[in-house]
Scaffold this motif. Sequence first.
Motif, short mmCIF file in Angstrom:
data_model
loop_
_atom_site.label_atom_id
_atom_site.label_comp_id
_atom_site.label_asym_id
_atom_site.label_seq_id
_atom_site.Cartn_x
_atom_site.Cartn_y
_atom_site.Cartn_z
N SER A 1 21.12 -6.51 14.53
CA SER A 1 20.99 -7.57 15.54
C SER A 1 21.19 -7.09 16.97
N CYS A 2 21.39 -5.79 17.17
CA CYS A 2 21.62 -5.29 18.53
C CYS A 2 20.27 -5.16 19.26
N LYS A 3 20.08 -6.06 20.22
CA LYS A 3 18.81 -6.07 20.96
C LYS A 3 19.09 -6.03 22.46
N LYS A 4 18.26 -5.33 23.17
CA LYS A 4 18.38 -5.31 24.63
C LYS A 4 16.99 -5.40 25.22
N TYR A 5 16.78 -6.31 26.13
CA TYR A 5 15.47 -6.42 26.77
C TYR A 5 15.58 -7.09 28.13
N GLY A 6 14.58 -6.90 28.94
CA GLY A 6 14.59 -7.52 30.26
C GLY A 6 13.66 -6.82 31.24
N GLU A 7 13.91 -7.08 32.49
CA GLU A 7 13.10 -6.48 33.57
C GLU A 7 14.03 -5.92 34.64
N GLU A 8 13.60 -4.86 35.27
CA GLU A 8 14.38 -4.24 36.34
C GLU A 8 13.42 -3.77 37.42
N PRO A 9 13.82 -3.87 38.68
CA PRO A 9 12.94 -3.32 39.73
C PRO A 9 12.93 -1.79 39.66
N PHE A 10 11.81 -1.19 40.04
CA PHE A 10 11.69 0.27 39.96
C PHE A 10 11.36 0.84 41.35
N PHE A 11 12.24 1.75 41.79
CA PHE A 11 12.02 2.38 43.10
C PHE A 11 11.91 3.91 42.96
N GLY A 12 11.43 4.34 41.82
CA GLY A 12 11.26 5.79 41.62
C GLY A 12 12.33 6.41 40.76
N ALA A 13 13.45 5.70 40.56
CA ALA A 13 14.52 6.21 39.68
C ALA A 13 14.82 5.15 38.63
N LEU A 14 15.19 5.60 37.44
CA LEU A 14 15.46 4.63 36.38
C LEU A 14 16.79 3.93 36.65
N PRO A 15 16.85 2.62 36.50
CA PRO A 15 18.12 1.91 36.70
C PRO A 15 19.14 2.28 35.61
N SER A 16 20.41 2.09 35.92
CA SER A 16 21.47 2.54 35.00
C SER A 16 21.39 1.85 33.64
N THR A 17 20.92 0.60 33.59
CA THR A 17 20.80 -0.11 32.31
C THR A 17 19.92 0.70 31.35
N ILE A 18 18.77 1.11 31.86
CA ILE A 18 17.79 1.82 31.01
C ILE A 18 18.26 3.24 30.72
N LEU A 19 18.81 3.90 31.74
CA LEU A 19 19.32 5.26 31.54
C LEU A 19 20.40 5.27 30.46
N GLY A 20 21.27 4.25 30.52
CA GLY A 20 22.36 4.14 29.54
C GLY A 20 21.81 4.03 28.13
N ILE A 21 20.80 3.21 27.96
CA ILE A 21 20.19 3.02 26.63
C ILE A 21 19.61 4.35 26.13
N LEU A 22 18.88 5.04 26.99
CA LEU A 22 18.22 6.29 26.57
C LEU A 22 19.24 7.36 26.21
N ILE A 23 20.29 7.45 27.01
CA ILE A 23 21.30 8.49 26.76
C ILE A 23 22.10 8.17 25.50
N GLN A 24 22.42 6.87 25.32
CA GLN A 24 23.22 6.49 24.15
C GLN A 24 22.44 6.60 22.83
N TYR A 25 21.20 6.11 22.84
CA TYR A 25 20.47 6.02 21.57
C TYR A 25 19.46 7.12 21.31
N PHE A 26 18.99 7.76 22.38
CA PHE A 26 17.94 8.78 22.17
C PHE A 26 18.26 10.09 22.90
N PRO A 27 19.45 10.67 22.62
CA PRO A 27 19.75 11.95 23.26
C PRO A 27 18.88 13.06 22.69
N LYS A 28 18.77 14.12 23.45
CA LYS A 28 17.94 15.25 22.99
C LYS A 28 18.53 15.82 21.70
N ALA A 29 17.68 16.02 20.71
CA ALA A 29 18.20 16.52 19.41
C ALA A 29 18.59 17.97 19.53
#
Lengths: 163, 159
Positions: free
Chosen positions: A135-163
């Motif tokens: 049931s863990c879901k995360k979704y939404g919208e964020e403005p983009f100014f050339g760098a990924l916002p911390s919400t999205i960076l956090g998700i990528l680092i937590q769930y999809f780190p480099k193997a």
Amino acid sequence: MILAAVPPYQMEYRLEPGMSEESRDIWAKMEEIRRKGREPISFSWRESLRDEIEAVLRTHSQPGWDGYDAEPVSLKSANGALRIINALPDHISPPGVIPEPDGEVALEWSSNNRRDFSISLSDATLIYAGVFGGSCKKYGEEPFFGALPSTILGILIQYFPKA
Amino acid sequence: MRYLRRFSEFLFSTFLRLDWVSRAVAPDERTSRYIFDKKQFDEAKRIVKYAAFMPSKKTGDISVYRTAHCREWRVWGLGEYFVARRRPDKVLLLARGDVAARAFVQQGLSVVAKPEPHPRHAAAANWPSDKAEQRIKAIAVAQEALLLVKPLAPKGNTV
């Protein structure tokens, strides 16, 4: 077309006037392989993603490419995906490229343990959605100014780190 | 020979059409989403990608077939004769994602019978207009789906 065997086990394949379309295609592919072979490993997944986006733009340019009512993939959306690629950190798993029926190009991460995340850029807004097991879901919208916002960076680092 | 083949295909599609299912879609019913784009599934990981379950901008829903109690040849036949061959661009049917109607309902969507062009045709409807919400629902449905890649037809078999 001239094919010259150069020992040991190397072939020189030169572009000559009057070459057939197929030979030119082979030459272009061999050039691409040579170019990729010279690149540092850290660049290669970004470069291959760029190539994949280019291919998606080419192969999904007709309406109804999904067998139903899909809209053609737009150049604008493909450029949006390229902008996201430029902003991705190095220490995450490389994403896949996925065309959506509304003509947008998204980047997606999918792991074997039912963790799926996807992100796309529409105008200046990042649209993201992910299900991370049960049931863990995360979704939404964020403005983009050339760098990924911390919400999205956090998700990528937590769930999809480099193997 | 070509006419004979066309005639046998006509007979087969007519035979496929002779079918009956109740109007109401039960939550446990299996639905099949036919897939025509190789980017919409991963054969190695045996998964259907969420994009296969994203709604069409034109219709606002996704087209599925109610395939409960159907044999495999009939399920593939429905996709071939009532989806692929109805398109002018002759798309190639590659795979399908099987998922219970419940998976859509659990996401707040509804599965309604739309018996054209076939009595087993249905639509997963009631999608939100927000793109991120659409995507989260499509991901959740895709995670429940079972990928089946279309087997290669033996020589001479048209389905």
